[in-house]
Scaffold this motif. Structure first.
Motif, PDB file in Angstrom:
ATOM      1  N   ALA A 165      24.116 -24.126 -39.752  1.00  0.00           N
ATOM      2  CA  ALA A 165      23.399 -23.340 -38.749  1.00  0.00           C
ATOM      3  C   ALA A 165      23.921 -23.653 -37.349  1.00  0.00           C
ATOM      4  CB  ALA A 165      21.898 -23.626 -38.843  1.00  0.00           C
ATOM      5  N   LEU A 166      24.210 -24.925 -37.068  1.00  0.00           N
ATOM      6  CA  LEU A 166      24.769 -25.289 -35.770  1.00  0.00           C
ATOM      7  C   LEU A 166      26.150 -24.673 -35.589  1.00  0.00           C
ATOM      8  CD1 LEU A 166      24.693 -26.900 -33.124  1.00  0.00           C
ATOM      9  CD2 LEU A 166      25.574 -28.885 -34.402  1.00  0.00           C
ATOM     10  N   ALA A 167      26.988 -24.733 -36.637  1.00  0.00           N
ATOM     11  CA  ALA A 167      28.326 -24.134 -36.561  1.00  0.00           C
ATOM     12  C   ALA A 167      28.237 -22.631 -36.338  1.00  0.00           C
ATOM     13  CB  ALA A 167      29.110 -24.448 -37.832  1.00  0.00           C
ATOM     14  N   VAL A 169      27.375 -21.928 -32.680  1.00  0.00           N
ATOM     15  CA  VAL A 169      28.476 -22.159 -31.749  1.00  0.00           C
ATOM     16  C   VAL A 169      29.625 -21.176 -31.959  1.00  0.00           C
ATOM     17  CG1 VAL A 169      30.242 -23.821 -31.037  1.00  0.00           C
ATOM     18  CG2 VAL A 169      27.894 -24.589 -31.454  1.00  0.00           C
ATOM     19  N   PHE A 170      29.987 -20.920 -33.237  1.00  0.00           N
ATOM     20  CA  PHE A 170      31.202 -20.158 -33.520  1.00  0.00           C
ATOM     21  C   PHE A 170      30.965 -18.686 -33.887  1.00  0.00           C
ATOM     22  CE2 PHE A 170      32.585 -24.552 -34.715  1.00  0.00           C
ATOM     23  CZ  PHE A 170      33.539 -24.703 -33.720  1.00  0.00           C
ATOM     24  N   ARG A 171      29.780 -18.352 -34.415  1.00  0.00           N
ATOM     25  CA  ARG A 171      29.584 -17.004 -34.939  1.00  0.00           C
ATOM     26  C   ARG A 171      28.520 -16.217 -34.181  1.00  0.00           C
ATOM     27  NH1 ARG A 171      34.010 -16.309 -37.104  1.00  0.00           N
ATOM     28  NH2 ARG A 171      33.190 -14.394 -38.018  1.00  0.00           N
ATOM     29  N   VAL A 207      22.713 -32.360 -33.373  1.00  0.00           N
ATOM     30  CA  VAL A 207      23.143 -31.693 -32.139  1.00  0.00           C
ATOM     31  C   VAL A 207      24.660 -31.659 -31.999  1.00  0.00           C
ATOM     32  CG1 VAL A 207      20.998 -32.222 -30.936  1.00  0.00           C
ATOM     33  CG2 VAL A 207      22.928 -33.825 -30.785  1.00  0.00           C
ATOM     34  N   SER A 208      25.375 -32.395 -32.828  1.00  0.00           N
ATOM     35  CA  SER A 208      26.838 -32.363 -32.792  1.00  0.00           C
ATOM     36  C   SER A 208      27.357 -32.655 -34.193  1.00  0.00           C
ATOM     37  CB  SER A 208      27.387 -33.384 -31.789  1.00  0.00           C
ATOM     38  OG  SER A 208      28.787 -33.231 -31.609  1.00  0.00           O
ATOM     39  N   PHE A 209      28.444 -31.973 -34.574  1.00  0.00           N
ATOM     40  CA  PHE A 209      28.933 -32.055 -35.954  1.00  0.00           C
ATOM     41  C   PHE A 209      30.449 -32.085 -35.949  1.00  0.00           C
ATOM     42  CE2 PHE A 209      30.522 -29.792 -39.759  1.00  0.00           C
ATOM     43  CZ  PHE A 209      29.978 -30.578 -40.767  1.00  0.00           C
ATOM     44  N   MET A 210      31.016 -32.879 -36.836  1.00  0.00           N
ATOM     45  CA  MET A 210      32.466 -32.896 -37.053  1.00  0.00           C
ATOM     46  C   MET A 210      32.712 -32.903 -38.555  1.00  0.00           C
ATOM     47  SD  MET A 210      35.407 -35.374 -35.405  1.00  0.00           S
ATOM     48  CE  MET A 210      35.183 -34.608 -33.789  1.00  0.00           C
ATOM     49  N   ALA A 257      35.545 -27.385 -37.926  1.00  0.00           N
ATOM     50  CA  ALA A 257      34.179 -26.949 -37.616  1.00  0.00           C
ATOM     51  C   ALA A 257      33.495 -27.913 -36.646  1.00  0.00           C
ATOM     52  CB  ALA A 257      33.351 -26.782 -38.892  1.00  0.00           C
ATOM     53  N   VAL A 258      34.238 -28.380 -35.654  1.00  0.00           N
ATOM     54  CA  VAL A 258      33.713 -29.333 -34.676  1.00  0.00           C
ATOM     55  C   VAL A 258      32.862 -28.568 -33.662  1.00  0.00           C
ATOM     56  CG1 VAL A 258      34.296 -31.068 -32.948  1.00  0.00           C
ATOM     57  CG2 VAL A 258      35.737 -30.782 -34.993  1.00  0.00           C
TER      58      VAL A 258
END
Length: 400
Positions: free
Chosen positions: A17-19, A22-24, A57-60, A81-82
């Protein structure tokens, strides 16, 4: 206080969901569907930063990968997907996540981190451009179907081009595994990447796999293409000829050859078919340096010269000694074999015949191992780099 740790399996939906946020945002497609190796249950290697309330809140994303290179096997991880929630940026979270991923890879016995990006976040931490590749741009002639110059040995009289069907899976897998440098796909992993189509998906393109079949029914070549979507024509019914829809009249239709395997002499037929079938104005094919035979075939068939560039993304050496061993250049008693010795954490020595060449730092080691024209080896006077490790192009069917 932020908590930095591995993302647990039951938190992967939150990561997806976070990705997506941010990206979609405002775009079609789901990161969870494009990257099942990151966001579906299994063994999670990815790291996240969690706020005091326990929110991610942040993902790598971090995925293990084995690469067959000649007789060697490179153990590595891919980073992708950072993303960081906009309200949590500027806190250095991504840098800390990268440190955790690097240490995780080293503890796992991996030697490299392949990173889908070239941001300063990565280069400041030691990630480097690597390898060599040839970029071909094959243009269509809008007035008539693309013609192939010369004989390919697999022309329409002796072979046909068709879509891959499920029954082709063993043959396609076998062709890919015969490549001199390839991702070590299992059948299940290959099917997963075919189905998720990560590069095509995040690029807003549609993935098609086409094969060349001989008159005896043998698949002699395959290609993975990413082409523009056509909302007015079902994907399996795109005609070979005909003008694009009126709404797209001023928009170039650019496609990509993401992956290939099999007989290089059959590839001009496969590419010509793709340009015609998907009504492309041009098709880009980026080949790693060791695809020299196909490079020559394409130059002759389409009368086009390639541009030179690096491999895709960047790479970080996380364990130089492990990399040297996995690449096959450690001391093992074989005569006349290039050997790289580790002198200190940042100093190495290459012995080739009567030559002893100092290698200063990971940047020069990366050049020696991945650049076939490494300037570090110029003092030897060798016409070819005998230590170059073959790697697949990293933005292909496999993409993290």
């Amino acid at each position: 206080m932020m908590e930095i740790r591995i993302v647990r399996e039951n938190e992967l939906n939150e990561a997806a969901a976070l990705a997506n946020k941010v990206f979609r945002s405002g775009m079609q497609g789901d990161m969870g569907a494009f990257f099942p190796t990151l966001f579906r249950t299994g063994i999670s290697h990815s790291y996240g930063a969690f706020d005091p309330a326990g929110n991610l809140v942040s993902f790598m994303g971090l995925v293990p990968v084995q690469i067959k290179s000649g007789t060697g096997r490179i153990l590595a991880f891919s980073v992708g997907a950072v993303c960081t929630d906009p309200q949590s940026r500027g806190l250095g979270l991504a840098s800390e996540l990268l440190n955790q991923c690097r240490e995780h890879a080293e503890r796992s016995g991996a030697s490299l981190l392949f990173i889908s990006g070239e941001r300063s976040l990565y280069t400041r931490a030691g990630s480097l451009a690597f390898g060599r590749a040839s970029k071909f741009v094959i243009k269509s002639n809008s007035d008539k179907p693309l013609e192939v110059a010369g004989e390919t040995g697999s022309g329409s009289a002796t072979a046909t081009v068709r879509d891959m069907i499920p029954e082709d899976i063993f043959n396609v897998h076998n062709l890919l595994q015969q490549r001199p440098a390839t991702i070590e796909w299992s059948l299940q992993e290959l099917q997963q990447f075919i189905g998720s189509a990560p590069y095509a998906g995040v690029s807003g393109l549609r993935q098609h796999i086409r094969v060349v079949e001989s008159l005896t029914g043998q698949i002699i070549a395959m290609g993975v293409f990413a082409v523009p979507m056509d909302p007015e024509v079902p994907e399996v019914e795109i005609p070979v000829t005909g003008a694009p829809p009126t709404a797209d009249a001023d928009v170039l239709r650019n496609g990509h050859l993401l992956e290939w395997a099999g007989n290089p002499e059959a590839m001009p037929l496969l590419i010509s078919d793709a340009v015609s079938r998907f009504r492309l104005d041009e098709l880009t094919a980026i080949l790693p340096w060791h695809d020299a035979v196909l490079s020559e075939v394409l130059q002759q068939a389409f009368q086009v010269r390639p541009d030179n560039q690096n491999n895709a993304g960047t790479v970080m050496i996380v364990d130089a000694a492990a990399l040297i061993t996995q690449a096959g250049f450690s001391e093992d008693g074989q005569p006349d074999k290039p050997v790289i010795s580790v002198l200190t954490d940042s100093q190495f020595e290459l012995r080739i015949g009567d030559h002893t060449i100092p290698i200063n730092g990971n940047s020069e080691l990366c050049s020696v191992l991945f650049d076939p024209e490494s300037p570090v080896l110029k003092p030897t006077g060798l016409s070819e780099n005998p230590t170059t490790v073959q790697l697949p192009y990293m933005y292909g069917l496999y993409f993290i």
